[in-house]
Write a protein that holds these residues in place. Structure first.
Motif, PDB file in Angstrom:
ATOM      1  N   VAL A  32      -3.203  11.906  31.496  1.00 34.40           N
ATOM      2  CA  VAL A  32      -3.432  13.652  32.058  1.00 34.40           C
ATOM      3  C   VAL A  32      -4.757  13.727  31.339  1.00 34.40           C
ATOM      4  O   VAL A  32      -5.707  13.614  31.809  1.00 34.40           O
ATOM      5  N   ALA A  33      -5.240  13.379  30.310  1.00 28.39           N
ATOM      6  CA  ALA A  33      -6.146  13.370  29.988  1.00 28.39           C
ATOM      7  C   ALA A  33      -7.439  12.888  30.667  1.00 28.39           C
ATOM      8  O   ALA A  33      -8.619  12.864  30.598  1.00 28.39           O
ATOM      9  N   GLY A  34      -6.396  11.210  30.990  1.00 21.86           N
ATOM     10  CA  GLY A  34      -7.208  10.260  31.855  1.00 21.86           C
ATOM     11  C   GLY A  34      -7.904  10.700  32.766  1.00 21.86           C
ATOM     12  O   GLY A  34      -8.987  10.243  33.388  1.00 21.86           O
ATOM     13  N   ASN A  35      -6.738  11.215  33.405  1.00 26.24           N
ATOM     14  CA  ASN A  35      -6.974  11.729  35.505  1.00 26.24           C
ATOM     15  C   ASN A  35      -8.643  13.062  35.082  1.00 26.24           C
ATOM     16  O   ASN A  35      -9.018  13.372  36.238  1.00 26.24           O
ATOM     17  N   VAL A  36      -7.843  14.226  34.058  1.00 28.30           N
ATOM     18  CA  VAL A  36      -9.188  15.065  34.207  1.00 28.30           C
ATOM     19  C   VAL A  36     -10.649  14.577  33.703  1.00 28.30           C
ATOM     20  O   VAL A  36     -11.305  15.035  33.985  1.00 28.30           O
ATOM     21  N   LEU A  37     -10.765  13.137  32.964  1.00 28.92           N
ATOM     22  CA  LEU A  37     -12.230  12.742  32.204  1.00 28.92           C
ATOM     23  C   LEU A  37     -12.567  12.143  34.394  1.00 28.92           C
ATOM     24  O   LEU A  37     -13.503  12.418  33.640  1.00 28.92           O
ATOM     25  N   SER A  45     -10.035   9.550  41.535  1.00 20.87           N
ATOM     26  CA  SER A  45      -8.557  10.226  40.818  1.00 20.87           C
ATOM     27  C   SER A  45      -7.753   9.592  42.015  1.00 20.87           C
ATOM     28  O   SER A  45      -7.982   9.386  43.272  1.00 20.87           O
ATOM     29  N   SER A  46      -6.532   9.553  41.392  1.00 21.73           N
ATOM     30  CA  SER A  46      -5.804   9.348  42.630  1.00 21.73           C
ATOM     31  C   SER A  46      -4.489  10.070  42.986  1.00 21.73           C
ATOM     32  O   SER A  46      -3.400  10.069  41.340  1.00 21.73           O
ATOM     33  N   VAL A  47      -3.744   9.874  43.660  1.00 19.73           N
ATOM     34  CA  VAL A  47      -2.345  10.920  43.868  1.00 19.73           C
ATOM     35  C   VAL A  47      -1.157  10.259  43.450  1.00 19.73           C
ATOM     36  O   VAL A  47      -0.692  11.121  42.868  1.00 19.73           O
ATOM     37  N   GLY A  48      -1.452   8.954  43.722  1.00 22.20           N
ATOM     38  CA  GLY A  48      -0.361   8.083  42.245  1.00 22.20           C
ATOM     39  C   GLY A  48      -0.606   8.261  41.300  1.00 22.20           C
ATOM     40  O   GLY A  48       0.332   9.057  40.460  1.00 22.20           O
ATOM     41  N   GLY A 130      -0.627   8.117  50.098  1.00 25.11           N
ATOM     42  CA  GLY A 130      -0.984   7.581  48.706  1.00 25.11           C
ATOM     43  C   GLY A 130      -0.568   7.902  47.438  1.00 25.11           C
ATOM     44  O   GLY A 130      -0.506   7.251  46.425  1.00 25.11           O
ATOM     45  N   GLY A 131       0.726   8.658  47.762  1.00 26.37           N
ATOM     46  CA  GLY A 131       1.464   8.585  46.295  1.00 26.37           C
ATOM     47  C   GLY A 131       2.195   7.579  45.332  1.00 26.37           C
ATOM     48  O   GLY A 131       2.070   6.679  46.139  1.00 26.37           O
ATOM     49  N   LEU A 132       3.732   7.609  44.663  1.00 27.68           N
ATOM     50  CA  LEU A 132       4.493   6.197  44.745  1.00 27.68           C
ATOM     51  C   LEU A 132       5.234   6.269  45.410  1.00 27.68           C
ATOM     52  O   LEU A 132       5.830   6.830  45.946  1.00 27.68           O
ATOM     53  N   PRO A 133       5.433   4.714  46.003  1.00 28.46           N
ATOM     54  CA  PRO A 133       6.882   4.348  46.679  1.00 28.46           C
ATOM     55  C   PRO A 133       8.662   3.918  45.472  1.00 28.46           C
ATOM     56  O   PRO A 133       7.971   5.168  43.803  1.00 28.46           O
ATOM     57  N   TYR A 134       8.820   4.101  45.999  1.00 22.41           N
ATOM     58  CA  TYR A 134      10.750   3.763  45.192  1.00 22.41           C
ATOM     59  C   TYR A 134      10.862   4.796  44.106  1.00 22.41           C
ATOM     60  O   TYR A 134      10.590   5.101  43.345  1.00 22.41           O
TER      61      TYR A 134
ATOM     62  N   VAL C 170      -8.913  13.470  45.590  1.00 22.30           N
ATOM     63  CA  VAL C 170      -8.214  14.329  45.545  1.00 22.30           C
ATOM     64  C   VAL C 170      -7.057  15.380  44.308  1.00 22.30           C
ATOM     65  O   VAL C 170      -6.767  14.300  44.095  1.00 22.30           O
ATOM     66  N   LYS C 171      -7.126  16.170  44.293  1.00 25.19           N
ATOM     67  CA  LYS C 171      -6.258  17.573  43.664  1.00 25.19           C
ATOM     68  C   LYS C 171      -4.907  17.530  44.296  1.00 25.19           C
ATOM     69  O   LYS C 171      -5.271  18.195  45.074  1.00 25.19           O
ATOM     70  N   LEU C 172      -3.975  17.147  43.734  1.00 24.96           N
ATOM     71  CA  LEU C 172      -2.854  18.013  43.980  1.00 24.96           C
ATOM     72  C   LEU C 172      -2.883  19.228  42.514  1.00 24.96           C
ATOM     73  O   LEU C 172      -2.309  19.443  41.824  1.00 24.96           O
TER      74      LEU C 172
END
Ligand code: NA
Ligand code: NA
Lengths: 168, 441, 334
Positions: A32-37, A45-48, A130-134, C170-172
Motif C-alpha cells: 500500500v505504501a509503495g502504491n501511494v509513493l 499506478s497499476s490497477v492490478g 487491467g485488473g487481476l485475472p483468476y 488510474v486510481k480506483l
C-alpha cells in the motif's frame, strides 16, 4: 494418548500457518505504501497492484480469524464465566467446538465451495480491464479459511475431550 | 411460527449465549444459523459467501491491519514509557501532575494509533505501579488510565471511525475532522477533573517527591521531552499530513503511518527480527479477531433480515414519540445499554445497520450521527461490567487493585462522556464546524 | 385468470439513498411499487439496497443461482464474468439514448443480450438511462494529448484502460472517497456520472474544469436482471406488467435525468464558477483510436464479443447517418 497428540499436532499446524501468514501484513504495509509513493512521486499506478491490496486483506482476514482462534483470543464476556467451576468450563470447551465451530465451518465450506466453482467455471476475471485475472483464487480463500477453522475446532474438541477423560 | 417471532427469539438467544460466556463471535454464529435455518431454510444462506467476500474485499477495512500494525509497533518500541516519565516530571510539584501526564500521553498515542487495547495495556503497565507507589487513590488512578486509553477511539485516526465510515457510507476524511474537536474537549474535561481533585483532595493525587524530581535537571528534561514526544507527533503528521497534504486517500494514509512507525523504530535502533515478528503476529491476531466478528455478523444480519427483523425495528422506532429527537435519543440509549455487555464491533456491525435506514429516511446528517455514535461507543469501552478498557486494565493490574476500584474510578469519566455527548447533540456545530472549515462538507 | 401470488426479492447495486437508482421516478423502489399496483398485489417485490442482503457487486451470482429473483444494476459490472456484458450498459464512442434503445429493440440488441446471458440462466431488461454523461472533472485544462501524461485520475472500467495507455495513472476509489481525493490533490481528475449526481458529491468544490461530453459513456442503461426460471414461472399477464414497468422506468428515469442535469449544469456554471470545456479534437481522435484498438483485443479473443460488437457498430453507422441529417440539423441550424 493418540487423541491428545493428534490435537497437539493439529494445533501446531495451525499455529505454523498463522506465523507464516503474519508476513502477509508486512507485504500489505509495503504494497500500500509503495502504491501511494509510486503514484505521488512517479505518477505510476497499476490497477492490478491496487487490486492486490484487497486480495491481501482477504488472506489476512481469513488466516487471521484462524490464528485468533488458535491463540484463544476470541473475546468472551466473563460476567458469569469467571465464577464457573473448572468442570463447567471444560464442558463448555467441549460443547462449543462440537456444536458451534465444527458444524458452522462445515456448512460454510459447503456454501463457499459452490461460490468458488461458479467463478472457476466461467474463468471469472476482474471487471476492471487491467485488473487481476483468476478471481476464483482469491475467492478460494474462503473455503480454505473455513477448512482451517474446522481443523482448529477439531483440535480444540480433542483437547477438551482428553482433559475431561483425565478428570474421570 | 411467525418469522418476526423467530427474529425476537434469535436476539434473546444471542444475548443469552454471550452472557453464559460463549465467545461473542460464536454466539453470533450459533444464534444466526439456528434461527435462520429454522425460519428460512438453507436457500437464503446461499448469499452468505457473497456477503463474506464483500467484507474481505472492503476497501475501507484495508485500514484496519495497517493502523493496528502502527499501534503495535509503537507499543513495542516502548516510546510511551519514556513520554510518560518526562511529562510527569515536567508537571513538577503540581498535585495530579502524573494523572495529567497520563491524559496527555493518551491523547498523543491515541491520536497516532487508535487501538484501545494497546494504549490501555501500555499505560497500565508503565503508569499504574508508579502511581500506586506514589500513593495515588486506586480509583482515580484506574479511572484516569482507562479513560485516557479510550481517547484514541474518538481522536483520529481511529478504528471506530473507520468502521463507522463504512457503515454510514460517509468518506473517512470528514469523519476524522468532525471527531477532532469533541475529542479534544473530552481530554480537556479530563484534565479539569484531575485539577479539581488536586484542589479538593490533594492527598488522592500527590505530586512527585522533591528528591525524585531532582534526578533530572530542567535542561535534561526538555531534551528528553523532544526525544520522546517528537515520535508520536511524527506519526500523527505522517497520517493526517498525508491526508491533508494530498499524498494519500484516508485509507492509504494508514500505510504511511505504518511505514512511519517502522522507520521510527528503525531509527531508534530498536528494530530486530524479534520485534518485527512479534508485531506482525500481534497485528494478525487483532485483525483476525475484528474480521471474524464482521464475518459472523454477516450470518446474523442475513438471518435477521430474512426473518423480517428490519420491519420489527421500523415498528419499534415508529412507536417512539418525539419525532427525530425521540428516535436519536432512543438509539443512543439502546447503544449505551448494549454497550454494558456487548462489544463495539458487534454493536457497530449488527445493531447499527438495522437502525441507519430510519435515520437516512429522516434526513439526518450522517457525519453528526456518526460522531454521536462514536462518542457513545467510546463510552461503552468504559462501562462496567464489560468494557475493553476495564478488561485490559484488570488483566495487567497488580492484585491489590480490586475490580470495584476500577468501576468506581470510571464513573466520573462516564459522566463527562455523557456530558460531551449531550453537548454535541445540542450543538452539532462542535463536530461539524471543522469539516466545513476545511471545505469537506 | 391465474390468481397465484408471487413474493420476490430484488437486490440493488446502489445504496439506499441513491437518487435515480434507488429512489425517485424510474428507480428500483418505484419499479417495485408500480408492479405491486398494476398487478393488484399479485407480484410483490421486496427491494433491498446495496449491502442489505448482499454487497453491491454480488447481484449477478445470486440471481443466476436463483436465490434472488431480480437485481438492479448495470450490466457492465459483470464484464469480469462475460466481457460482452459491457455493450448493454455503455460503449465508449458508442450511441446515445435513442440509438442504444433503437438497437436494443429493433436492431437485434435485446436478442444478443439474451444470448450472452443464456449460460447464466438470466435475462436482462433495460430499465433506466442516465442519458449522456460527462468526461469528468479536471483540476487543470487539457490542451493536448501530452497533458494527459502523468495525470492521476479516478476512472473505472474500459475508459480507464484507454486513459492508461495515454500515460494516465488510474486510481480506483469508491464514490464516497472521490471528493476528498480530488479536493486534496490525491488525484487530478475524476469521472463520476453527470451534473446532478456529480454536484451531490461536491466535485465542483474540488476541481474547476468540467469536461463534456462523456465519450466513455454516451448513454448508460440500467439493467433489471431476472432469473430465467423465476421469469418462466410468471403467468403471461404478470410478465407483461414487468416488461411494461421496465420500459416505463427506462423512459421516466431518462426524463428525470434530462430535467435534473439541465438544472444542475446551469447552477454549476452560474453559481459555482465551474468552467465547461470540450476536449481538443486531437485528444478525442487519440482516445478514439486507442478505444478501438482496445476493443480489438477483446473481439479477437471471444467470438461472442465480436458478434455483439459488429452488430452494435453496424447499427450505429446507420443511426449516425440518420442523426447527421436530422438531430444534428435540429441542434445546429434551427
Ligand atoms: Na485515534
Ligand atoms: Na461496555
Amino acid at each position: 494418548m493418540f487423541l491428545s497428540s493428534l490435537s497437539k499436532r493439529l494445533d501446531a499446524f495451525i499455529e505454523c500457518i498463522g506465523h507464516l501468514s503474519s508476513w502477509l501484513i508486512f507485504m500489505l504495509v509495503l504494497l500500500v505504501a509503495g502504491n501511494v509513493l509510486a503514484r505521488y512521486f512517479f505518477s505510476a499506478s497499476s490497477v492490478g497492484m491496487q487490486e492486490l491490496e484487497w486480495h491481501l486483506l482477504a488472506a489476512i482476514a481469513m488466516f487471521g480469524s484462524v490464528y485468533t482462534l488458535q491463540q484463544g483470543e476470541h473475546v468472551r464476556v466473563d460476567l458469569f464465566y469467571h465464577r464457573y467451576s473448572q468442570r463447567t468450563k471444560r464442558w463448555m470447551d467441549l460443547v462449543i467446538p462440537l456444536f458451534i465451530i465444527i458444524p458452522f465451518s462445515v456448512f460454510m465450506i459447503y456454501l463457499t465451495s459452490d461460490f468458488v466453482f461458479r467463478s472457476y467455471d466461467i474463468m471469472e476475471v476482474s471487471p476492471d480491464p487491467g485488473g487481476l485475472p483468476y478471481r476464483y483464487l482469491v475467492k478460494s480463500l474462503l473455503p480454505i479459511g473455513f477448512v482451517l477453522i474446522a481443523i482448529q475446532g477439531l483440535a480444540l474438541f480433542l483437547k477438551a475431550l482428553t482433559n475431561t477423560k483425565q478428570e474421570h | 411460527m411467525e418469522p418476526q417471532f423467530l427474529a425476537i427469539l434469535m436476539v434473546i438467544t444471542l444475548f443469552t449465549l454471550i452472557l453464559v460466556g460463549v465467545p461473542v463471535a460464536f454466539s453470533i454464529v450459533a444464534a444466526g444459523l439456528t434461527f435462520g435455518l429454522i425460519g428460512m431454510g438453507v436457500d437464503l444462506f446461499n448469499l452468505i459467501p457473497a456477503r463474506i467476500f464483500g467484507v474481505l474485499t472492503n476497501y475501507t477495512l484495508l485500514a484496519i491491519p495497517l493502523f493496528v500494525f502502527m499501534g503495535v509497533m509503537l507499543e513495542k518500541s516502548r516510546l510511551a514509557e519514556k513520554m510518560l516519565d518526562v511529562l510527569g516530571h515536567l508537571a513538577g510539584r503540581l498535585p495530579g501532575g502524573m494523572a495529567i501526564a497520563i491524559i496527555l500521553v493518551g491523547v498523543l498515542m491515541g491520536a497516532s494509533t487508535g487501538i484501545v487495547g494497546a494504549t490501555v495495556v501500555t499505560l497500565s503497565m508503565i503508569a499504574l505501579p508508579t502511581l500506586l507507589r506514589r500513593n495515588y487513590s486506586h480509583s482515580v488512578a484506574c479511572g484516569t488510565i482507562c479513560a485516557s486509553g479510550t481517547l484514541g477511539q474518538i481522536l483520529p485516526p481511529s478504528l471506530v471511525l473507520i468502521l463507522l465510515a463504512d457503515i454510514t457510507g460517509e468518506a473517512i476524511g470528514p469523519l476524522f475532522a468532525a471527531a477532532l474537536v469533541p475529542g479534544l474537549i473530552l481530554a480537556t474535561l479530563y484534565v479539569l477533573y484531575i485539577l479539581f481533585i488536586a484542589w479538593k483532595n490533594p492527598e488522592k493525587v500527590p505530586a512527585i517527591e522533591l528528591e525524585e524530581r531532582e534526578q533530572y535537571s530542567r535542561k535534561e528534561l526538555w531534551i528528553e521531552f523532544i526525544k520522546s514526544v517528537a515520535p508520536p507527533f511524527i506519526l500523527i503528521f505522517a497520517v493526517l499530513g498525508s491526508i491533508i497534504g494530498g499524498v494519500a486517500a484516508p485509507t492509504e494514509a494508514a500505510s504511511m503511518g505504518a511505514l512511519g512507525a517502522l522507520v521510527l523504530v528503525l531509527l531508534s535502533k530498536r528494530l530486530s527480527l524479534d520485534v518485527l515478528r512479534g508485531t506482525l503476529r500481534e497485528t494478525l491476531k487483532i485483525t483476525g479477531m475484528i474480521m471474524f466478528v464482521l464475518i459472523a455478523a454477516q450470518i446474523f444480519g442475513l438471518s435477521f433480515r430474512g426473518l423480517d427483523g428490519d420491519y420489527l425495528i421500523e415498528d419499534l422506532f415508529s412507536m417512539i414519540p418525539g419525532g427525530e429527537w425521540g428516535a436519536i435519543l432512543f438509539m443512543m440509549l439502546i447503544l449505551l445499554v448494549l454497550g454494558f455487555f456487548l462489544e463495539w464491533i458487534e454493536i457497530s456491525y449488527i445493531v447499527l445497520p438495522l437502525m441507519l435506514p430510519i435515520f437516512h429516511a429522516l434526513g439526518i446528517d450522517m457525519v453528526w450521527l456518526a460522531i454521536l455514535v462514536a462518542l457513545n461507543l467510546q463510552t461503552s469501552f468504559l462501562t462496567p461490567p464489560f468494557g475493553w478498557s476495564l478488561f485490559f486494565l484488570k488483566g495487567v493490574a497488580p492484585p491489590e487493585i480490586k475490580t470495584i476500584d476500577i468501576y468506581k474510578g470510571v464513573v466520573p469519566f462516564i459522566g463527562m462522556q455523557i456530558g460531551v455527548i449531550g453537548l454535541v447533540m445540542i450543538f452539532p456545530e462542535i463536530a461539524l464546524w471543522l469539516p466545513k472549515a476545511i471545505g469537506w462538507s | 385468470a391465474d390468481k397465484q401470488k408471487f413474493r420476490w426479492k430484488m437486490t440493488n447495486a446502489y445504496p439506499a439513498g441513491a437518487p435515480f437508482y434507488s429512489k425517485g421516478p424510474g428507480s428500483a423502489s418505484y419499479f417495485c411499487k408500480r408492479i405491486d399496483e398494476l398487478s393488484g398485489g399479485r407480484l410483490k417485490i421486496k427491494h433491498y439496497a446495496a449491502g442489505e442482503l448482499i454487497p453491491a457487486m454480488e447481484g449477478f451470482d445470486a440471481v443466476s443461482k436463483g436465490t434472488i429473483e431480480m437485481n438492479w444494476a448495470n450490466s457492465y459490472y459483470w464484464a469480469g464474468k462475460t466481457f460482452a456484458a459491457q455493450y448493454f450498459t455503455a460503449v465508449p464512442f458508442g450511441m446515445n439514448f435513442q440509438g442504444t434503445n433503437a438497437w436494443l429493440q429493433e436492431g437485434g440488441g435485446k436478442e444478443l443480450w439474451d444470448e450472452v446471458y443464456k449460460p447464466f440462466n438470466v435475462i436482462g431488461l433495460a430499465a433506466g438511462n442516465t442519458g449522456v454523461q460527462m468526461t469528468g472533472w479536471f483540476r487543470k485544462e487539457i490542451n493536448s494529448v501530452a497533458d494527459l501524461k502523468g495525470l492521476r485520475m479516478r476512472i473505472p472500467g474500459l475508459a480507464g484502460k484507454v486513459y492508461e495507455q495515454l500515460g494516465v495513472s488510474v486510481k480506483l476509489l469508491p464514490g464516497g472517497e472521490i471528493f476528498s481525493a480530488l479536493e486534496r490533490g490525491v488525484i487530478d481528475a475524476a469521472e463520476f456520472v453527470g451534473p446532478y449526481q456529480d454536484r451531490r458529491l461536491g466535485l465542483q468544490k474540488a476541481a474547476k474544469y468540467y469536461y463534456t461530453t462523456g465519450w466513455s459513456e454516451p448513454s448508460n442503461t440500467t439493467e433489471c436482471l431476472i432469473n430465467k426460471d423465476a421469469w418462466n414461472s410468471l403467468p403471461k399477464d404478470l410478465q407483461a406488467i414487468v416488461e411494461t414497468v421496465a420500459a416505463e422506468c427506462n423512459l421516466m428515469s431518462h426524463m428525470w435525468s434530462e430535467a435534473n442535469n439541465s438544472e444542475a449544469l446551469d447552477d454549476l456554471v452560474k453559481n459555482h464558477g465551474v468552467e465547461v470545456r470540450t476536449l481538443p479534437d486531437s485528444v478525442v481522435e487519440k482516445l478514439k483510436e486507442i478505444t478501438f484498438k482496445t476493443f480489438e483485443t477483446y473481439t479477437e479473443k471471444d467470438p461472442l464479443v465480436k458478434k455483439v460488437h459488429e452488430s452494435y457498430f453496424a447499427f450505429k453507422a446507420k443511426h449516425d447517418a440518420w442523426q447527421e441529417r436530422s438531430e444534428k440539423v435540429l441542434m445546429t441550424k434551427l
